[in-house]
Design a protein around this motif. Structure first.
Motif, PDB file in Angstrom:
ATOM      1  N   GLN B 135     112.432 103.550 -91.831  1.00 59.17           N
ATOM      2  CA  GLN B 135     112.858 103.595 -90.440  1.00 59.17           C
ATOM      3  C   GLN B 135     111.730 103.219 -89.500  1.00 59.17           C
ATOM      4  O   GLN B 135     111.889 102.408 -88.587  1.00 59.17           O
ATOM      5  CB  GLN B 135     113.359 105.017 -90.113  1.00 59.17           C
ATOM      6  N   VAL B 136     110.619 103.870 -89.782  1.00 57.10           N
ATOM      7  CA  VAL B 136     109.476 103.602 -88.899  1.00 57.10           C
ATOM      8  C   VAL B 136     109.089 102.134 -88.969  1.00 57.10           C
ATOM      9  O   VAL B 136     108.829 101.471 -87.955  1.00 57.10           O
ATOM     10  CB  VAL B 136     108.289 104.535 -89.300  1.00 57.10           C
ATOM     11  N   ARG B 137     109.084 101.537 -90.202  1.00 61.14           N
ATOM     12  CA  ARG B 137     108.757 100.111 -90.317  1.00 61.14           C
ATOM     13  C   ARG B 137     109.722  99.250 -89.539  1.00 61.14           C
ATOM     14  O   ARG B 137     109.314  98.340 -88.807  1.00 61.14           O
ATOM     15  CB  ARG B 137     108.775  99.728 -91.795  1.00 61.14           C
ATOM     16  N   GLN B 138     110.985  99.555 -89.710  1.00 57.38           N
ATOM     17  CA  GLN B 138     111.983  98.793 -88.958  1.00 57.38           C
ATOM     18  C   GLN B 138     111.740  98.878 -87.481  1.00 57.38           C
ATOM     19  O   GLN B 138     111.744  97.859 -86.761  1.00 57.38           O
ATOM     20  CB  GLN B 138     113.391  99.319 -89.275  1.00 57.38           C
ATOM     21  N   GLN B 141     108.872  96.791 -86.635  1.00 58.10           N
ATOM     22  CA  GLN B 141     109.229  95.369 -86.660  1.00 58.10           C
ATOM     23  C   GLN B 141     110.014  94.982 -85.427  1.00 58.10           C
ATOM     24  O   GLN B 141     109.735  93.952 -84.794  1.00 58.10           O
ATOM     25  CB  GLN B 141     110.074  95.074 -87.914  1.00 58.10           C
ATOM     26  N   GLN B 142     110.967  95.795 -85.081  1.00 57.67           N
ATOM     27  CA  GLN B 142     111.762  95.526 -83.895  1.00 57.67           C
ATOM     28  C   GLN B 142     110.872  95.426 -82.671  1.00 57.67           C
ATOM     29  O   GLN B 142     110.985  94.490 -81.857  1.00 57.67           O
ATOM     30  CB  GLN B 142     112.801  96.629 -83.687  1.00 57.67           C
ATOM     31  N   GLN B 143     110.003  96.389 -82.533  1.00 56.41           N
ATOM     32  CA  GLN B 143     109.107  96.389 -81.389  1.00 56.41           C
ATOM     33  C   GLN B 143     108.299  95.097 -81.361  1.00 56.41           C
ATOM     34  O   GLN B 143     108.208  94.420 -80.331  1.00 56.41           O
ATOM     35  CB  GLN B 143     108.140  97.584 -81.482  1.00 56.41           C
ATOM     36  N   ALA B 146     110.401  92.184 -80.496  1.00 56.67           N
ATOM     37  CA  ALA B 146     110.733  92.224 -79.080  1.00 56.67           C
ATOM     38  C   ALA B 146     109.540  91.765 -78.231  1.00 56.67           C
ATOM     39  O   ALA B 146     109.701  90.954 -77.293  1.00 56.67           O
ATOM     40  CB  ALA B 146     111.176  93.636 -78.703  1.00 56.67           C
ATOM     41  N   LEU B 147     108.363  92.275 -78.564  1.00 55.19           N
ATOM     42  CA  LEU B 147     107.160  91.900 -77.807  1.00 55.19           C
ATOM     43  C   LEU B 147     106.892  90.385 -77.936  1.00 55.19           C
ATOM     44  O   LEU B 147     106.608  89.687 -76.939  1.00 55.19           O
ATOM     45  CB  LEU B 147     105.954  92.688 -78.313  1.00 55.19           C
ATOM     46  N   ALA B 148     107.047  89.899 -79.224  1.00 58.70           N
ATOM     47  CA  ALA B 148     106.771  88.475 -79.440  1.00 58.70           C
ATOM     48  C   ALA B 148     107.739  87.629 -78.616  1.00 58.70           C
ATOM     49  O   ALA B 148     107.331  86.656 -77.940  1.00 58.70           O
ATOM     50  CB  ALA B 148     106.885  88.129 -80.915  1.00 58.70           C
ATOM     51  N   ILE B 149     109.012  87.913 -78.630  1.00 53.99           N
ATOM     52  CA  ILE B 149     110.002  87.169 -77.877  1.00 53.99           C
ATOM     53  C   ILE B 149     109.670  87.236 -76.411  1.00 53.99           C
ATOM     54  O   ILE B 149     109.728  86.217 -75.700  1.00 53.99           O
ATOM     55  CB  ILE B 149     111.412  87.710 -78.146  1.00 53.99           C
ATOM     56  N   ASN B 150     109.261  88.445 -75.965  1.00 52.11           N
ATOM     57  CA  ASN B 150     108.903  88.571 -74.563  1.00 52.11           C
ATOM     58  C   ASN B 150     107.780  87.597 -74.203  1.00 52.11           C
ATOM     59  O   ASN B 150     107.859  86.863 -73.211  1.00 52.11           O
ATOM     60  CB  ASN B 150     108.447  90.000 -74.284  1.00 52.11           C
ATOM     61  N   ARG B 151     106.789  87.565 -75.023  1.00 60.46           N
ATOM     62  CA  ARG B 151     105.652  86.699 -74.691  1.00 60.46           C
ATOM     63  C   ARG B 151     106.057  85.241 -74.719  1.00 60.46           C
ATOM     64  O   ARG B 151     105.696  84.467 -73.818  1.00 60.46           O
ATOM     65  CB  ARG B 151     104.548  86.930 -75.704  1.00 60.46           C
TER      66      ARG B 151
END
Lengths: 248, 180
Positions: B135-138, B141-143, B146-151
């Protein structure tokens, strides 16, 4: 005139076959003993001791003749003691009562059944030792001593409390009893035996054959009864002295 | 008087005895009567005492036999109860042994149970840890995506003009093999 000589000489003549009051005197240390009493007593004692000795050789579990008889005698004597003295304390008194009975019976019957007249003593004649008052008084004094000893042994000085039971009014009578008991015991035995002997000798003097027999049979019977009475009374006195507190 | 005294003297010397002697005058000594009496007495006593004594002997014999019987009986019973005692002791020993064995087995089974439970618990723990890890890995990864897409979005916003945008779109259509 010749009174003295007549008296002296007439004492030497045996005008009767009965010699009452004549004893065979033995002197020991200034005392005169009646020898004829001792001789017959010793014979009776030896006979009783040897009977006891022989009867107790080879004891078997199933008693044969002599052993059976001895056991019967012992049971009879134990019965006398047990009936008079009671279940708990009679055991130690059986020897005394038995000896009294056997000695008196033995001496009475020895006096009646053995022809002592065949042996002539220098003075006096052999007869039952119990025809001498000294013997019977000795036996009754023994009984007196033994009931005193029994009472004192059991109750200590509390024995003398018996003298005021049941009421102190009876004190003089109780004290008197201590004297009359041996007196009556001794005189009863002495009188019976001496009287029987006298009667038999007088009868024999008169008609020597067959007529004295009934009196002799009576004498045997009476003398055995006297032995029984003496021993039973001794046991009764001992039992009475042993009674003690709260066993009435 | 002299004569009388002399006669008396004769009598005296005749009768006077100074020592032990045997009187052979049987009549005087009453021997016949005594003998008769003795025989009669012995006869009667034999009769009477004889019966009493034989009865007594019988009784004693019977008593002895009875007590011997009872002794035998008591001994038999003693033996029997001793045998029973031996048997019961053996049974006791057996029961003790069995009890020990059962105790052992019970102890071992409890230990086994314990081990199994421990295993289960540890595996359950591990599983939940793994799940939590995933769960924590997921989430991470999501975070990160999300950050990469934002940038990327910000970069594109700052760098991409409308002319470039239509060029990119035309290039893509050509690559797709479509004709404009």
């Amino acid at each position: 005139m010749y009174q003295q000589e007549v008296e002296v000489i007439s004492s030497y003549i045996a005008v009767s076959a009965v010699e009452v009051g004549k004893h065979l005197y033995w002197e020991i240390g200034g005392y005169k003993l009646h020898g004829q009493v001792f001789i017959v007593s010793w014979l009776v004692i030896i006979a009783l001791l040897s009977l006891a000795f022989i009867g107790t050789r080879n004891l078997e579990r199933v008693p044969k003749n002599l052993q059976n008889f001895m056991e019967f005698v012992i049971e009879f004597l134990q019965d006398i003691a047990k009936n008079q003295i009671g279940e708990h304390e009679y055991r130690s008194w059986v020897p005394y009562i038995a000896t009294i009975f056997l000695f008196i019976l033995g001496s009475n019957w020895a006096g009646a059944l053995i022809p002592w007249k065949l042996i002539q003593l220098p003075e006096g004649e052999l007869a039952a030792p119990t025809n001498d008052i000294n013997t019977t008084v000795a036996l009754s004094l023994l009984t007196s001593l033994s009931y005193f000893y029994a009472g004192l042994n059991k109750n200590g000085l509390g024995y003398f409390a018996r003298y005021v039971e049941p009421t102190p009014v009876l004190l003089p009578i109780n004290i008197l009893e201590d004297f009359t008991k041996p007196l009556s015991l001794s005189f009863r035995l002495f009188g019976n035996i001496l009287a029987d002997e006298l009667v038999v000798s007088v009868f024999t003097l008169l008609v020597p054959i067959l007529i004295p027999l009934p009196v002799m049979i009576l004498g045997l019977f009476a003398s055995s009864i006297q032995a029984l009475i003496f021993s039973t009374l001794s046991a009764a006195y001992i039992g009475e002295a042993l009674e003690g507190h709260g066993e009435h | 008087m002299e004569n009388i005294i002399r006669i008396f003297n004769i009598f005296a010397e005749h009768e006077f005895h100074k020592s032990l002697s045997f009187n052979s005058n049987f009549l005087e000594a009453n021997v016949i009567n005594i003998a008769l009496l003795l025989t009669g007495l012995i006869y009667v006593l034999k009769q009477f005492l004889g019966s009493v004594l034989t009865i007594r002997q019988q009784k004693v014999l019977a008593a002895i036999q009875e007590s011997e019987e009872r002794l035998k009986q008591a001994q038999i019973r003693l033996e029997e109860s001793e045998k029973q005692l031996a048997q019961t002791t053996m049974v006791i020993i057996q029961i003790k042994k069995e009890a020990e064995l059962t105790a052992q087995k019970v102890r071992e089974s409890i230990l086994e149970q314990g081990k199994v439970d421990i295993e289960r618990l540890t595996s359950a723990g591990k599983a939940s840890i793994a799940v939590a890890e995933n769960q924590v890995r997921q989430q991470i990864q999501q975070q990160i995506t999300a950050l990469a897409i934002n940038r990327v979005f910000l970069q594109l916003q700052s760098q991409v003009t409308p002319g470039m945008q239509s060029k990119i779109i035309d290039d893509n259509i050509v690559k797709l093999g479509g004709k404009i």
